[in-house]
Design an enzyme around this catalytic site. Structure first.
Site, mmCIF file in Angstrom:
data_model
loop_
_atom_site.group_PDB
_atom_site.id
_atom_site.type_symbol
_atom_site.label_atom_id
_atom_site.label_comp_id
_atom_site.label_asym_id
_atom_site.label_seq_id
_atom_site.Cartn_x
_atom_site.Cartn_y
_atom_site.Cartn_z
ATOM 1 N N HIS A 51 -1.963 19.231 1.837
ATOM 2 C CA HIS A 51 -1.384 20.503 1.435
ATOM 3 C C HIS A 51 0.079 20.338 1.082
ATOM 4 C CE1 HIS A 51 -4.688 23.175 3.456
ATOM 5 N NE2 HIS A 51 -5.168 22.326 2.575
ATOM 6 N N GLU A 53 2.825 21.736 2.122
ATOM 7 C CA GLU A 53 3.773 21.621 3.221
ATOM 8 C C GLU A 53 3.818 20.190 3.761
ATOM 9 O OE1 GLU A 53 1.548 25.590 3.957
ATOM 10 O OE2 GLU A 53 1.258 23.739 2.814
ATOM 11 N N CYS A 76 -1.503 27.150 6.720
ATOM 12 C CA CYS A 76 -2.808 27.272 7.371
ATOM 13 C C CYS A 76 -2.725 26.849 8.841
ATOM 14 C CB CYS A 76 -3.856 26.440 6.642
ATOM 15 S SG CYS A 76 -3.578 24.662 6.730
ATOM 16 N N ARG A 185 -9.805 26.882 -20.581
ATOM 17 C CA ARG A 185 -11.055 26.282 -20.107
ATOM 18 C C ARG A 185 -10.792 25.187 -19.078
ATOM 19 N NH1 ARG A 185 -15.097 25.278 -25.292
ATOM 20 N NH2 ARG A 185 -15.508 27.473 -25.808
ATOM 21 N N THR A 197 -25.339 33.949 -28.023
ATOM 22 C CA THR A 197 -24.244 33.087 -28.456
ATOM 23 C C THR A 197 -24.737 31.666 -28.671
ATOM 24 O OG1 THR A 197 -22.538 34.423 -27.364
ATOM 25 C CG2 THR A 197 -22.019 32.117 -27.778
#
Length: 390
Positions: A51, A53, A76, A185, A197
């Site tokens: 993470h 941090e 967290c 995308r 489509t």
């Protein structure tokens, strides 16, 4: 802009570097400051990696002691694929933590702050809170509802057409706008279209970035109630590593579904009413698959179905400076429409920018029902108030 806002803005900019890579986790940036000087920085690069941090504290080393940590999301306190960040923060000797917003994840929300305070760390929360929430709007929707954040992208002429009356669609917008779509995308987990489509355009639904950055292909989702998908279509046979999911109803012939499976296509049966696919059921299933960010690039029928069920969180309208005309030329939202203008969906927080010769409008559609829904969803979702000491 004061120092708190300056450092938090930098943390947000760092966090955005992980865009498209951190799902199903949020984007987080962190800065270690000591005596007004930036000691180290870090951001969450990808799901499963350390993470923000932890990265910042590792980069700071002993210099983090008695410093201040700026982070756009509450650290967290639970153990998942990585250890709890609050433990690392206290071990590093950080004196104060300044947070953009509370984590809306029920496993964390408020608990990380409480543990820090119990460990003797001063905590302030709510610095650039709205900016923090906007950056992680996808994560907020996913973690609070278990469903993907839905963005509809459409390209229209000045008179609102997405194709000519003969069905010609290439190209409404210019190269710069199309390139921006491929960058979009590259950030999403899933791209959805309807079977019409596929039948009309045979799109690959892949990401093409001309080597600018490493491209990644999202999962392709095709709504195809009766399993009409051609086995030679590009979403089935284009050598992409992306998986393809065909979503069918009860009316889909078993033999057709089996043929699709033989071509390594996943077939999901999610029946709704009148032989159609249940979009709400599909959103739950996609959430279970950890598809947090869904790009809808459908035609008018699919787009309006999402809008009608208040499933659209954001829209991207590329408007080209051309006029097609034609009563039968399709528009970006078909369906039954509304009877009165007072019933129309309003676009909130409208933003616009130039893309070459085209114009991009972005915003958040909302009906009265949607406004009430959003109030309920976000009421307990981490709002703290600017500069609040907690």
């Amino acid at each position: 802009m004061n120092n708190d806002e300056k450092f938090m803005k930098m943390a947000l900019e760092l966090a955005e570097k992980g865009s498209g890579m951190t799902s199903p986790n949020p984007m987080v940036g962190a800065i270690v400051v000591n005596n007004g000087e930036i000691i180290a920085t870090g951001y969450h690069r990808a799901a499963g990696e350390p993470h923000a941090e932890v990265v910042a504290l590792q980069n700071a080393g002993e210099r983090a002691k008695e410093g201040t940590l700026y982070v756009n999301l509450e650290p967290c306190c639970h153990r998942g694929k990585t250890p709890p960040c609050v433990e690392k923060i206290m071990e590093a000797g950080i004196q104060e933590v300044v947070i953009g917003m509370l984590d809306p994840n029920p496993l964390v929300s408020g608990k990380g702050i409480k543990l820090l305070q119990e460990g003797g760390v001063k905590v302030r929360c709510g610095i650039l809170e709205e900016e923090s929430r906007r950056l992680n709007e996808v994560f907020i929707k996913y973690i609070t509802r278990g469903e993907p954040f839905v963005l509809i992208k459409t390209a229209v002429t000045l008179d609102g057409k997405i194709a000519t009356s003969s069905g010609d669609t290439r190209w409404i917008t210019g190269e710069e706008a199309r390139n921006k779509v491929h960058h979009l995308r590259n950030k999403v987990d899933g791209i959805l279209v309807g079977i019409e489509t596929v039948l009309n355009d045979d799109p690959a639904l892949t990401t093409r970035l001309n080597g600018e950055i490493q491209a990644r292909d999202a999962t392709r989702i095709i709504i195809d109630s009766r399993a009409r998908m051609p086995l030679d279509s590009r979403v089935v046979n284009n050598n992409s590593e992306a998986s393809t999911i065909v979503v069918v109803s009860d009316e889909a012939p078993v033999s057709r579904c089996e043929k699709l499976k033989e071509h390594n296509v996943e077939v999901w049966k999610i029946p709704g009413s009148q032989g159609k696919v249940s979009l709400r059921g599909l959103m739950k299933a996609l959430g279970d698959r950890e598809i947090t960010f869904l790009l809808v690039e459908g035609g008018g029928a699919v787009n309006f179905s999402f809008l009608e069920e208040n499933l659209v969180d954001k829209v991207y309208f590329f408007i080209a400076p051309i006029i097609c005309g034609g009563k039968e030329a399709p528009t970006s939202f078909d369906g039954g429409g509304v009877e009165y203008l007072s019933e129309a969906w309003k676009i909130n927080d409208l933003q616009y920018e130039k893309c070459g010769k085209d114009l991009l409008l972005t915003g958040y559609p909302c009906s009265q029902e949607g406004e009430e829904r959003d109030k309920n969803v976000y009421r307990n979702c981490g709002r703290t108030g600017e500069n609040q000491i907690v």
